[in-house]
Design a protein around this motif. Structure first.
Motif, PDB file in Angstrom:
ATOM      1  N   THR A  70       8.957  -3.698   9.249  1.00 29.01           N
ATOM      2  CA  THR A  70       8.928  -3.110   7.906  1.00 29.01           C
ATOM      3  C   THR A  70       9.149  -4.214   6.889  1.00 29.01           C
ATOM      4  OG1 THR A  70      11.314  -2.630   7.758  1.00 29.01           O
ATOM      5  CG2 THR A  70       9.911  -0.948   8.784  1.00 29.01           C
ATOM      6  N   GLU A 130      -3.015   4.140   7.781  1.00 23.86           N
ATOM      7  CA  GLU A 130      -3.256   4.728   6.461  1.00 23.86           C
ATOM      8  C   GLU A 130      -1.963   4.978   5.702  1.00 23.86           C
ATOM      9  OE1 GLU A 130      -5.861   8.050   6.322  1.00 23.86           O
ATOM     10  OE2 GLU A 130      -7.360   7.128   7.623  1.00 23.86           O
ATOM     11  N   ASN A 131      -2.084   4.892   4.389  1.00 26.41           N
ATOM     12  CA  ASN A 131      -0.965   5.086   3.480  1.00 26.41           C
ATOM     13  C   ASN A 131      -1.423   6.009   2.350  1.00 26.41           C
ATOM     14  OD1 ASN A 131       0.939   4.919   1.438  1.00 26.41           O
ATOM     15  ND2 ASN A 131       0.617   2.742   1.055  1.00 26.41           N
ATOM     16  N   SER A 134       0.434   5.159  -1.626  1.00 27.52           N
ATOM     17  CA  SER A 134      -0.012   4.106  -2.542  1.00 27.52           C
ATOM     18  C   SER A 134      -1.323   3.457  -2.124  1.00 27.52           C
ATOM     19  CB  SER A 134       1.071   3.023  -2.656  1.00 27.52           C
ATOM     20  OG  SER A 134       1.226   2.347  -1.421  1.00 27.52           O
ATOM     21  N   LYS A 135      -1.875   3.928  -1.007  1.00 30.25           N
ATOM     22  CA  LYS A 135      -3.186   3.489  -0.483  1.00 30.25           C
ATOM     23  C   LYS A 135      -3.159   2.143   0.231  1.00 30.25           C
ATOM     24  CE  LYS A 135      -5.387   7.171  -1.602  1.00 30.25           C
ATOM     25  NZ  LYS A 135      -5.855   8.092  -0.536  1.00 30.25           N
ATOM     26  N   PRO A 137      -2.678  -0.221   2.956  1.00 29.36           N
ATOM     27  CA  PRO A 137      -2.440   0.127   4.362  1.00 29.36           C
ATOM     28  C   PRO A 137      -1.481  -0.813   5.072  1.00 29.36           C
ATOM     29  CG  PRO A 137      -4.477  -1.092   4.183  1.00 29.36           C
ATOM     30  CD  PRO A 137      -3.966  -0.921   2.766  1.00 29.36           C
ATOM     31  N   GLY A 138      -0.921  -0.303   6.156  1.00 34.22           N
ATOM     32  CA  GLY A 138      -0.274  -1.154   7.127  1.00 34.22           C
ATOM     33  C   GLY A 138      -1.330  -1.483   8.169  1.00 34.22           C
ATOM     34  N   MET A 147       4.482  -2.038   8.996  1.00 32.84           N
ATOM     35  CA  MET A 147       4.616  -0.956   8.023  1.00 32.84           C
ATOM     36  C   MET A 147       5.278  -1.446   6.740  1.00 32.84           C
ATOM     37  SD  MET A 147       5.871   2.126  10.556  1.00 32.84           S
ATOM     38  CE  MET A 147       7.358   1.264  11.082  1.00 32.84           C
ATOM     39  N   ALA A 148       5.163  -0.655   5.710  1.00 30.28           N
ATOM     40  CA  ALA A 148       5.789  -0.971   4.427  1.00 30.28           C
ATOM     41  C   ALA A 148       7.304  -0.854   4.528  1.00 30.28           C
ATOM     42  CB  ALA A 148       5.264  -0.025   3.353  1.00 30.28           C
ATOM     43  N   ILE A 153       6.993   5.480   2.120  1.00 31.44           N
ATOM     44  CA  ILE A 153       5.703   5.011   2.632  1.00 31.44           C
ATOM     45  C   ILE A 153       5.812   4.710   4.126  1.00 31.44           C
ATOM     46  CG2 ILE A 153       3.933   3.227   2.450  1.00 31.44           C
ATOM     47  CD1 ILE A 153       4.633   2.955  -0.497  1.00 31.44           C
ATOM     48  N   MET A 157       3.600   6.350   7.289  1.00 25.61           N
ATOM     49  CA  MET A 157       2.919   5.449   8.217  1.00 25.61           C
ATOM     50  C   MET A 157       3.356   5.731   9.646  1.00 25.61           C
ATOM     51  SD  MET A 157       2.753   1.714   6.357  1.00 25.61           S
ATOM     52  CE  MET A 157       1.598   1.392   5.016  1.00 25.61           C
ATOM     53  N   ASN A 160       1.656   8.627  11.043  1.00 28.27           N
ATOM     54  CA  ASN A 160       0.271   8.320  11.415  1.00 28.27           C
ATOM     55  C   ASN A 160       0.200   7.537  12.722  1.00 28.27           C
ATOM     56  OD1 ASN A 160      -0.950   9.572   9.209  1.00 28.27           O
ATOM     57  ND2 ASN A 160      -0.762   7.774   7.910  1.00 28.27           N
TER      58      ASN A 160
END
Length: 248
Positions: A70, A130-131, A134-135, A137-138, A147-148, A153, A157, A160
């Motif tokens: 992260t 996909e995120n 905020s769009k 991506p990871g 990941m963020a 967020i 993730m 997903n």
């Protein structure tokens, strides 16, 4: 025999180590992975230093089934995670058309400046995570999932990612209240029970609250029968000790 699927978590960012940002992801990820049958075995926190990130990624990804990271995939100069992952895997990195398309869903051409385009830089061969928030991506490459750091967020993730993960037997947890007994009274007996059940983890956790002192003994394992037997032996131990301490 229960299948064991293991994981490590790497938290990346100077702000965590200085205390400026209080991490809210470790507990969430640990509970999430435990719930789906993945054992989180190790957590490390490293600064925004390339050699530290690269060496730690390579150490952890070879030791565990999965590595989750992260932080460090934003638009600023110190967001170097993607570059470090590419270096760890010895692959190139560049603007991924799929990631660019995702960013274009949120930003106008004028808004999609050089800094924001950094969030579209993805190591070669990686799949995107996909995120919807905020769009940006990871991504996943090999057994590493990037990941963020922003908790909301990160959480979407992780949702997903989850369906793509191999999972093992889920952890069974039994909590026993050691009412009226201090740890020093049952420690020896608890140690003997722990030795008798090597496949089960047994821990004692004292706490204080407005209601007073409290001791809880937690039994963890993946074999239901073993957990039940260990818990029963602990209950019997506590009953015996309370009886020994009963006033005449």
């Amino acid at each position: 025999m229960a299948v064991s699927v293991t994981a490590a978590l790497l938290i990346i960012g100077d702000e965590i180590l200085t205390g400026r940002t209080k991490d809210k992801n470790i507990g969430y990820i640990a509970e999430y992975l435990t719930g789906i049958g993945i054992d989180l075995r190790e957590v490390r926190v490293v600064p925004d230093v390339e050699e530290e990130i690269v060496s730690t990624v390579n150490a952890l990804r070879t030791r565990y089934t999965y590595l989750f990271t992260t932080g460090g995939i934003g638009p600023t100069h110190d967001d170097i995670t993607a570059d470090c992952i590419a270096k760890a895997f010895r692959v190139g990195i560049g603007h991924d058309p799929r990631a660019v398309a995702m960013l274009q869903e949120r930003y106008t051409p004028e808004e999609l400046n050089e800094a924001r385009m950094r969030m579209a830089r993805i190591p070669e061969g990686a799949d995107l995570i996909e995120n919807p928030i905020s769009k940006a991506p990871g991504f996943r490459i090999g057994n590493v999932h990037v990941m963020a750091g922003v908790p909301s967020i990160m959480q979407v993730m992780l949702d997903n990612i989850a369906p793509t993960l191999k999972t093992g037997a889920r952890m069974i947890i039994e909590t026993i209240e050691a009412e009226g007994l201090a740890e020093g009274i049952y420690a020896a007996g608890l140690s003997e029970i722990a030795a008798a059940y090597p496949g089960v983890s047994i821990g004692s956790y004292p706490s204080f609250s407005t209601a007073g002192f409290r001791n809880q003994i937690v039994v963890r394992g993946k074999d239901p029968a073993e957990v039940a037997k260990a818990a029963a032996d602990i209950q019997a131990l506590l009953v015996r000790l309370k009886g020994d301490r009963a006033p005449l």
